[in-house]
Write an enzyme that holds these catalytic residues in place. Structure first.
Site, short mmCIF file in Angstrom:
data_model
loop_
_atom_site.label_atom_id
_atom_site.label_comp_id
_atom_site.label_asym_id
_atom_site.label_seq_id
_atom_site.Cartn_x
_atom_site.Cartn_y
_atom_site.Cartn_z
N ARG A 1 16.69 -0.39 4.48
CA ARG A 1 17.17 -1.64 3.88
C ARG A 1 16.10 -2.75 3.90
NH1 ARG A 1 22.62 -3.71 6.02
NH2 ARG A 1 22.15 -2.63 7.98
N THR B 1 21.54 8.60 17.42
CA THR B 1 21.03 7.95 18.62
C THR B 1 21.11 8.84 19.85
OG1 THR B 1 23.22 6.93 18.86
CG2 THR B 1 21.49 5.60 17.84
N LYS C 1 10.21 -0.43 10.43
CA LYS C 1 10.98 -1.66 10.64
C LYS C 1 10.55 -2.41 11.88
CE LYS C 1 15.28 -1.07 11.85
NZ LYS C 1 16.74 -0.87 11.82
N TYR D 1 -23.81 -13.63 11.18
CA TYR D 1 -23.59 -12.27 10.66
C TYR D 1 -24.70 -11.91 9.69
CZ TYR D 1 -20.98 -8.36 8.53
OH TYR D 1 -20.58 -7.14 8.06
N LEU E 1 14.45 3.01 21.63
CA LEU E 1 14.59 3.81 20.41
C LEU E 1 13.95 3.06 19.24
CD1 LEU E 1 18.27 5.09 20.82
CD2 LEU E 1 16.15 5.94 21.84
N SER F 1 -31.31 -33.37 10.22
CA SER F 1 -30.31 -33.08 9.20
C SER F 1 -30.91 -32.22 8.09
CB SER F 1 -29.79 -34.39 8.59
OG SER F 1 -29.13 -35.16 9.58
N TYR G 1 16.78 -0.89 22.05
CA TYR G 1 16.47 -0.63 20.65
C TYR G 1 15.31 -1.49 20.19
CZ TYR G 1 20.85 1.87 20.75
OH TYR G 1 21.83 2.78 21.08
#
Length: 449
Positions: free
Chosen positions: A15, A81, A22, A367, A8, A403, A103
């Protein structure tokens, strides 16, 4: 066929004070939902049904990214539920076996606890726990070893509220029986909802056997607030640290190391302070991850060293005895055995051959603003400091770059590539230039007085 899972995950979680559903808040680097799914998936279920509601599309996408075979159904109205489980039952039509109701916001129930529920001979099994502070939990009313009914706190009498055995909400029953019991629910209660908990009394009224399996309270922790999420994260990390050390991992400052849901670390590996593991990280035995590193989606082989202050991003593959030093970032790149990347370097979309040395300040320019391109460096090559490798480009085995070079073309095996302008020295120009600048600064200072 095994068990079926009904998870579920339709609630909004008001809250949490969040626009995010959630069950999608992160715990151990992944959605809370994944933890609940993992405990059930270890049972090798015949089917998983996820009930969604608030933020359904995002929740369903997250669930399918964990298990592509999950079946998602929606609870358009949140009517309790029992109503949520009723939405799942058509998806289990024809399923022969027991169904577990879990749950999505209860992440810590262990697989062993679910196995104990499945092993019970009772027609209906409810998971209970004894709470240190029962508070507003529903209470389990038992007679001997039989469950008589479940009472929600808001509907309970004072005597029932004094009961210490609490309801976790997790239940198990034959799928056909569960469908029958849920179909008979009413919303005649203080909240006007269809309580799944009412099926316990309904089962007893039919002469069926209902029993309780218990577990520690910590397993039943539900997450409803940010504070509870932080508490859950702390508990998760504490368990992961203990488990890692029991498995032979050395951590110099365990409380500063943060694991993800699926972190795997081999024995005799050493983890320094302030290391963060994101999802999908595997570290083989006898590696060392030094302080202040962040790793995600990567694989580090035996004997490799990483850090300090290094970042491994998804697709980073480090072979045995590779060294990645400070302020190095690796992304979607394979580093063969013995490669050394000491410091201040970015390697992205690359393959580096064995025992190659990558000098400080090297960048694979992968890129172009639209597409990513790959860099290939052969074995035993030497890449000079501050080399820009403009992909797509190949540097042959035993080759070298000077380098400060910008390498835009392939470098043959054994060749030295120099890609920089010839240096010119202008005698006395530095002194004359500084004198000119100082005179201009003095002029401006006098003008402002």
């Amino acid at each position: 066929m095994g068990a079926a899972l009904i998870i579920l995950a339709a609630g909004q979680g008001t809250r949490m004070n969040s626009d995010r559903p959630k069950v999608l808040h992160p715990l151990g680097g992944v959605p809370i939902l994944w933890h609940a799914m993992a405990a059930g998936q270890a049972l090798e279920p015949g089917q998983i049904v996820l009930v969604t509601g608030h933020g359904a599309e995002a929740v369903e996408a997250a669930a399918r990214s964990y298990d592509a075979e999950v079946v998602c159904v929606r609870q358009e109205q949140q009517l309790g539920t029992g109503h949520a489980v009723a939405q799942a039952m058509p998806a289990l039509a024809g399923f022969s076996g027991r169904a577990l109701v879990l749950y999505g916001d209860t992440p810590f129930i262990r697989t062993e606890t679910l196995q104990a529920m499945l092993a019970s001979p009772a027609d209906l099994v409810v998971l209970g726990f004894t709470a240190a502070d029962p508070g507003r939990y529903g209470r389990l009313v038992v007679q001997g070893d039989r469950l008589e009914r479940i009472v929600e706190w808001k509907d309970a009498t004072e005597d029932e509220r004094a009961i210490g055995l609490c309801n976790s909400g997790v239940m198990c029953a034959d799928a056909d029986l569960l469908a029958e019991l849920v179909a008979g629910l009413t919303n005649d209660n203080a909240a006007g909802e269809y309580y799944l908990t009412d099926i316990a009394a309904a089962a007893r009224a039919r002469g069926l056997d209902a029993r309780v399996v218990t577990c520690p309270e910590a397993e039943t922790l539900g997450i409803n607030t940010r504070a509870e999420l932080a508490q859950a994260e702390a508990g998760f990390q504490a368990r992961m640290r203990v488990e890692a050390m029991e498995n032979g991992v050395t951590m110099q400052a365990p409380d500063t190391v943060f694991f993800s849901f699926d972190t795997v670390i081999g024995r005799d590996t050493v983890i320094g302070p302030n290391v963060v593991f994101g999802p999908r990280v595997t570290i083989e035995s006898e590696a060392e991850i030094r302080s202040f590193c962040h790793l995600e989606g990567c694989h580090v082989s035996r004997g490799a060293t990483v850090g300090p202050f290094a970042r491994l991003r998804p697709g980073a593959e480090l072979a045995e005895d590779v060294h990645v030093g400070n302020f190095v970032e690796i992304k979607n790149a394979i580093l063969d055995e013995g490669v050394k990347v000491g410091h201040l370097t970015y390697l992205g979309d690359a393959h580096v051959g064995e025992h190659t040395n990558i000098g400080a300040g090297t960048v694979t320019c992968n890129y172009d603003g639209v597409f990513k391109h790959r860099t290939t460096i052969g074995a035993h090559a030497f890449i000079g400091s501050d080399t820009m490798l403009v992909a797509p480009v190949t540097v042959g085995a035993h080759a070298m770059t000077a380098s400060g070079s910008v390498i835009t073309g392939n470098v043959p095996e054994g060749a030295l590539a120099v890609g920089r302008a010839r240096q010119e020295n202008k005698a006395g120009l530095a002194v004359r230039l500084f004198e000119k600048l100082k005179a201009e600064a003095a002029r401006r200072k006098g003008k402002t007085r």
